[in-house]
Scaffold this motif. Structure first.
Motif, PDB file in Angstrom:
ATOM      1  N   ALA A   1       1.060  -0.523   0.031  1.00 51.55           N
ATOM      2  CA  ALA A   1      -0.019   0.042  -0.071  1.00 51.55           C
ATOM      3  C   ALA A   1       1.016   1.442   0.322  1.00 51.55           C
ATOM      4  O   ALA A   1       0.628   2.105  -0.473  1.00 51.55           O
ATOM      5  CB  ALA A   1      -0.402  -0.132   1.712  1.00 51.55           C
ATOM      6  N   TRP A   2       1.874   1.409   0.458  1.00 52.80           N
ATOM      7  CA  TRP A   2       2.408   2.328   0.701  1.00 52.80           C
ATOM      8  C   TRP A   2       3.892   2.927  -0.396  1.00 52.80           C
ATOM      9  O   TRP A   2       4.079   3.824  -0.731  1.00 52.80           O
ATOM     10  CB  TRP A   2       3.389   2.238   2.136  1.00 52.80           C
ATOM     11  N   ARG A   3       3.964   1.585  -1.398  1.00 57.45           N
ATOM     12  CA  ARG A   3       5.020   1.276  -2.641  1.00 57.45           C
ATOM     13  C   ARG A   3       3.602   2.099  -3.448  1.00 57.45           C
ATOM     14  O   ARG A   3       4.176   3.324  -4.283  1.00 57.45           O
ATOM     15  CB  ARG A   3       5.042   0.439  -2.906  1.00 57.45           C
ATOM     16  N   PHE A   4       2.042   2.382  -3.272  1.00 59.11           N
ATOM     17  CA  PHE A   4       1.180   2.245  -4.195  1.00 59.11           C
ATOM     18  C   PHE A   4       1.072   3.520  -4.047  1.00 59.11           C
ATOM     19  O   PHE A   4       1.399   3.668  -5.239  1.00 59.11           O
ATOM     20  CB  PHE A   4       0.024   1.282  -4.162  1.00 59.11           C
ATOM     21  N   SER A   5       0.791   4.022  -3.339  1.00 59.07           N
ATOM     22  CA  SER A   5       0.951   5.128  -2.242  1.00 59.07           C
ATOM     23  C   SER A   5       1.855   5.979  -3.168  1.00 59.07           C
ATOM     24  O   SER A   5       1.655   7.047  -3.771  1.00 59.07           O
ATOM     25  CB  SER A   5       0.663   5.699  -1.107  1.00 59.07           C
ATOM     26  N   ASP A   6       2.955   5.583  -3.118  1.00 55.42           N
ATOM     27  CA  ASP A   6       4.396   6.771  -3.842  1.00 55.42           C
ATOM     28  C   ASP A   6       3.859   6.525  -4.565  1.00 55.42           C
ATOM     29  O   ASP A   6       4.234   8.042  -5.132  1.00 55.42           O
ATOM     30  CB  ASP A   6       5.186   6.038  -3.028  1.00 55.42           C
ATOM     31  N   ALA A   7       4.163   5.824  -5.408  1.00 56.79           N
ATOM     32  CA  ALA A   7       4.086   5.905  -7.138  1.00 56.79           C
ATOM     33  C   ALA A   7       2.901   6.851  -7.409  1.00 56.79           C
ATOM     34  O   ALA A   7       2.870   7.367  -8.041  1.00 56.79           O
ATOM     35  CB  ALA A   7       3.967   4.451  -7.047  1.00 56.79           C
ATOM     36  N   ARG A   8       1.584   6.700  -6.161  1.00 49.71           N
ATOM     37  CA  ARG A   8       0.122   7.700  -7.568  1.00 49.71           C
ATOM     38  C   ARG A   8       0.479   8.833  -6.896  1.00 49.71           C
ATOM     39  O   ARG A   8      -0.029   9.313  -7.974  1.00 49.71           O
ATOM     40  CB  ARG A   8      -0.794   6.660  -6.674  1.00 49.71           C
ATOM     41  N   ILE A   9       0.940   9.140  -5.934  1.00 49.17           N
ATOM     42  CA  ILE A   9       1.246  10.750  -5.546  1.00 49.17           C
ATOM     43  C   ILE A   9       2.314  10.659  -6.105  1.00 49.17           C
ATOM     44  O   ILE A   9       2.163  12.308  -7.277  1.00 49.17           O
ATOM     45  CB  ILE A   9       1.888  10.988  -4.097  1.00 49.17           C
ATOM     46  N   GLN A  10       3.357  10.314  -6.435  1.00 48.88           N
ATOM     47  CA  GLN A  10       3.773  11.310  -7.741  1.00 48.88           C
ATOM     48  C   GLN A  10       3.856  11.329  -9.117  1.00 48.88           C
ATOM     49  O   GLN A  10       3.609  12.037  -9.847  1.00 48.88           O
ATOM     50  CB  GLN A  10       5.208  10.383  -8.068  1.00 48.88           C
ATOM     51  N   ASP A  11       2.838  10.313  -9.572  1.00 47.23           N
ATOM     52  CA  ASP A  11       1.793  10.708 -10.569  1.00 47.23           C
ATOM     53  C   ASP A  11       0.771  12.015 -10.493  1.00 47.23           C
ATOM     54  O   ASP A  11       0.540  12.174 -11.636  1.00 47.23           O
ATOM     55  CB  ASP A  11       1.308   8.819 -11.440  1.00 47.23           C
ATOM     56  N   LEU A  12       0.808  11.793  -9.421  1.00 50.01           N
ATOM     57  CA  LEU A  12      -0.096  13.065  -9.682  1.00 50.01           C
ATOM     58  C   LEU A  12       0.121  14.792  -9.519  1.00 50.01           C
ATOM     59  O   LEU A  12      -0.203  15.671 -10.131  1.00 50.01           O
ATOM     60  CB  LEU A  12      -1.282  12.646  -8.150  1.00 50.01           C
TER      61      LEU A  12
ATOM     62  N   ALA B   1      -4.437  15.460  -1.188  1.00 50.90           N
ATOM     63  CA  ALA B   1      -4.100  16.959  -1.638  1.00 50.90           C
ATOM     64  C   ALA B   1      -2.435  17.343  -0.627  1.00 50.90           C
ATOM     65  O   ALA B   1      -2.068  17.575  -2.007  1.00 50.90           O
ATOM     66  CB  ALA B   1      -4.916  17.613  -1.335  1.00 50.90           C
ATOM     67  N   THR B   2      -2.692  17.530   0.461  1.00 50.55           N
ATOM     68  CA  THR B   2      -1.061  17.439   1.165  1.00 50.55           C
ATOM     69  C   THR B   2      -0.118  17.006   0.807  1.00 50.55           C
ATOM     70  O   THR B   2       0.928  17.051   0.487  1.00 50.55           O
ATOM     71  CB  THR B   2      -1.909  17.062   2.463  1.00 50.55           C
ATOM     72  N   ALA B   3      -0.370  15.552   0.258  1.00 44.77           N
ATOM     73  CA  ALA B   3       1.296  14.736  -0.032  1.00 44.77           C
ATOM     74  C   ALA B   3       1.644  15.127  -1.298  1.00 44.77           C
ATOM     75  O   ALA B   3       2.641  15.007  -1.447  1.00 44.77           O
ATOM     76  CB  ALA B   3       0.313  13.472  -0.168  1.00 44.77           C
ATOM     77  N   VAL B   4       0.528  15.887  -2.144  1.00 43.95           N
ATOM     78  CA  VAL B   4       0.584  15.754  -3.839  1.00 43.95           C
ATOM     79  C   VAL B   4       1.762  17.711  -3.490  1.00 43.95           C
ATOM     80  O   VAL B   4       2.517  16.958  -3.690  1.00 43.95           O
ATOM     81  CB  VAL B   4      -0.365  16.098  -4.553  1.00 43.95           C
ATOM     82  N   ARG B   5       1.272  18.407  -2.968  1.00 42.64           N
ATOM     83  CA  ARG B   5       1.543  19.720  -3.194  1.00 42.64           C
ATOM     84  C   ARG B   5       2.916  18.668  -2.624  1.00 42.64           C
ATOM     85  O   ARG B   5       4.424  20.595  -2.388  1.00 42.64           O
ATOM     86  CB  ARG B   5      -0.067  19.908  -2.126  1.00 42.64           C
ATOM     87  N   LYS B   6       3.002  18.367  -0.479  1.00 48.23           N
ATOM     88  CA  LYS B   6       4.662  18.139  -0.568  1.00 48.23           C
ATOM     89  C   LYS B   6       5.762  18.079  -1.332  1.00 48.23           C
ATOM     90  O   LYS B   6       6.632  17.766  -1.336  1.00 48.23           O
ATOM     91  CB  LYS B   6       4.081  17.604   1.222  1.00 48.23           C
ATOM     92  N   SER B   7       5.171  16.885  -2.219  1.00 53.88           N
ATOM     93  CA  SER B   7       6.025  16.306  -3.207  1.00 53.88           C
ATOM     94  C   SER B   7       6.562  17.660  -4.809  1.00 53.88           C
ATOM     95  O   SER B   7       7.290  17.796  -4.909  1.00 53.88           O
ATOM     96  CB  SER B   7       5.712  15.396  -3.970  1.00 53.88           C
TER      97      SER B   7
END
Length: 130
Positions: A13-24, A108-114
Protein backbone atom coordinates in the motif's frame (compact mmCIF):
# COMPACT_ATOMS: atom_id res chain seq x y z
CA UNK A 1 -4.07 -12.45 9.29
CA UNK A 2 -0.44 -13.25 9.92
CA UNK A 3 2.00 -10.50 10.84
CA UNK A 4 4.03 -11.24 7.70
CA UNK A 5 0.99 -10.86 5.45
CA UNK A 6 -0.12 -7.74 7.30
CA UNK A 7 3.36 -6.25 6.90
CA UNK A 8 3.49 -7.17 3.21
CA UNK A 9 0.08 -5.57 2.59
CA UNK A 10 1.17 -2.33 4.30
CA UNK A 11 4.39 -2.22 2.32
CA UNK A 12 2.48 -2.75 -0.92
CA UNK A 13 0.00 0.00 0.00
CA UNK A 14 2.85 2.41 0.81
CA UNK A 15 4.66 1.65 -2.46
CA UNK A 16 1.42 2.12 -4.38
CA UNK A 17 0.73 5.36 -2.53
CA UNK A 18 4.21 6.75 -3.19
CA UNK A 19 4.00 5.96 -6.89
CA UNK A 20 0.46 7.31 -7.24
CA UNK A 21 1.24 10.56 -5.39
CA UNK A 22 4.22 11.12 -7.72
CA UNK A 23 1.97 10.43 -10.71
CA UNK A 24 -0.56 12.99 -9.47
CA UNK A 25 2.25 15.50 -8.91
CA UNK A 26 3.45 14.97 -12.50
CA UNK A 27 -0.07 15.66 -13.75
CA UNK A 28 -0.17 18.93 -11.81
CA UNK A 29 3.26 19.84 -13.17
CA UNK A 30 2.09 19.12 -16.70
CA UNK A 31 -0.89 21.44 -16.19
CA UNK A 32 1.43 24.16 -14.82
CA UNK A 33 3.73 23.73 -17.82
CA UNK A 34 0.81 24.45 -20.12
CA UNK A 35 0.02 27.75 -18.37
CA UNK A 36 1.98 30.71 -19.80
CA UNK A 37 4.34 32.46 -17.41
CA UNK A 38 2.71 35.31 -15.52
CA UNK A 39 5.78 37.54 -15.66
CA UNK A 40 5.85 37.90 -11.89
CA UNK A 41 9.66 37.92 -11.86
CA UNK A 42 9.90 40.75 -14.35
CA UNK A 43 12.52 40.88 -17.06
CA UNK A 44 15.22 38.99 -15.17
CA UNK A 45 14.13 35.64 -16.59
CA UNK A 46 12.59 34.30 -19.78
CA UNK A 47 10.25 31.84 -18.13
CA UNK A 48 7.80 30.13 -20.45
CA UNK A 49 5.36 28.61 -17.96
CA UNK A 50 3.95 28.87 -14.46
CA UNK A 51 5.93 25.71 -13.66
CA UNK A 52 9.16 27.58 -14.48
CA UNK A 53 8.12 30.39 -12.13
CA UNK A 54 7.13 27.92 -9.42
CA UNK A 55 10.55 26.26 -9.63
CA UNK A 56 12.21 29.67 -9.27
CA UNK A 57 10.11 30.42 -6.20
CA UNK A 58 11.00 27.07 -4.61
CA UNK A 59 14.70 27.54 -5.32
CA UNK A 60 15.01 31.22 -4.38
CA UNK A 61 12.08 31.80 -1.99
CA UNK A 62 10.09 31.64 0.05
CA UNK A 63 8.24 34.83 -0.64
CA UNK A 64 4.97 34.62 1.35
CA UNK A 65 2.87 36.53 -1.18
CA UNK A 66 4.09 34.33 -4.03
CA UNK A 67 3.57 31.17 -2.00
CA UNK A 68 -0.05 32.16 -1.47
CA UNK A 69 -0.51 32.88 -5.18
CA UNK A 70 1.01 29.54 -6.16
CA UNK A 71 -1.19 27.74 -3.60
CA UNK A 72 -4.24 29.36 -5.17
CA UNK A 73 -3.07 28.14 -8.56
CA UNK A 74 -1.99 24.64 -7.56
CA UNK A 75 -4.69 23.64 -5.08
CA UNK A 76 -7.57 23.52 -7.61
CA UNK A 77 -5.39 21.48 -9.98
CA UNK A 78 -4.61 18.98 -7.25
CA UNK A 79 -8.28 18.79 -6.27
CA UNK A 80 -9.33 18.19 -9.88
CA UNK A 81 -6.93 15.25 -10.26
CA UNK A 82 -7.93 13.75 -6.91
CA UNK A 83 -11.61 14.02 -7.85
CA UNK A 84 -10.88 12.00 -10.98
CA UNK A 85 -9.69 9.03 -8.90
CA UNK A 86 -12.01 6.12 -8.21
CA UNK A 87 -13.41 6.11 -4.68
CA UNK A 88 -11.61 2.85 -3.87
CA UNK A 89 -8.28 4.32 -5.00
CA UNK A 90 -8.84 7.44 -2.90
CA UNK A 91 -9.64 5.27 0.12
CA UNK A 92 -6.51 3.15 -0.36
CA UNK A 93 -4.35 6.27 -0.68
CA UNK A 94 -5.91 7.80 2.44
CA UNK A 95 -5.30 4.61 4.42
CA UNK A 96 -1.69 4.32 3.25
CA UNK A 97 -1.02 8.01 3.92
CA UNK A 98 -2.56 7.77 7.39
CA UNK A 99 0.11 5.18 8.24
CA UNK A 100 -1.91 3.62 11.03
CA UNK A 101 -3.38 6.86 12.41
CA UNK A 102 -7.11 7.10 13.09
CA UNK A 103 -7.70 9.97 10.65
CA UNK A 104 -7.38 9.37 6.91
CA UNK A 105 -4.30 10.74 5.18
CA UNK A 106 -4.61 13.89 3.13
CA UNK A 107 -3.90 13.15 -0.53
CA UNK A 108 -3.80 16.82 -1.51
CA UNK A 109 -1.20 17.60 1.16
CA UNK A 110 0.95 14.68 -0.01
CA UNK A 111 0.81 15.87 -3.63
CA UNK A 112 1.51 19.48 -2.62
CA UNK A 113 4.52 18.38 -0.53
CA UNK A 114 5.98 16.41 -3.44
CA UNK A 115 6.04 19.39 -5.84
CA UNK A 116 8.91 21.33 -4.19
CA UNK A 117 11.14 18.25 -4.12
CA UNK A 118 10.75 18.01 -7.89
CA UNK A 119 11.08 21.76 -8.45
CA UNK A 120 14.22 22.18 -6.37
CA UNK A 121 16.30 20.00 -8.71
CA UNK A 122 15.27 21.77 -11.90
CA UNK A 123 18.01 23.66 -13.73
CA UNK A 124 16.71 27.16 -14.46
CA UNK A 125 19.93 28.60 -15.85
CA UNK A 126 18.61 28.52 -19.42
CA UNK A 127 15.94 31.06 -18.44
CA UNK A 128 18.25 33.68 -16.92
CA UNK A 129 19.03 36.82 -18.91
CA UNK A 130 22.73 37.58 -18.64
Amino acid sequence: MSDDLDSALWKAAWRFSDARIQDLARKVIHAMQRMPASGIFGGDYRFKSVWDEYCREVQEGPHPMLEAAFDQTVDPMIARHINQLDQSERELLEIALADGADDPGDIATAVRKSLPSIAIDRDLSKFAKY
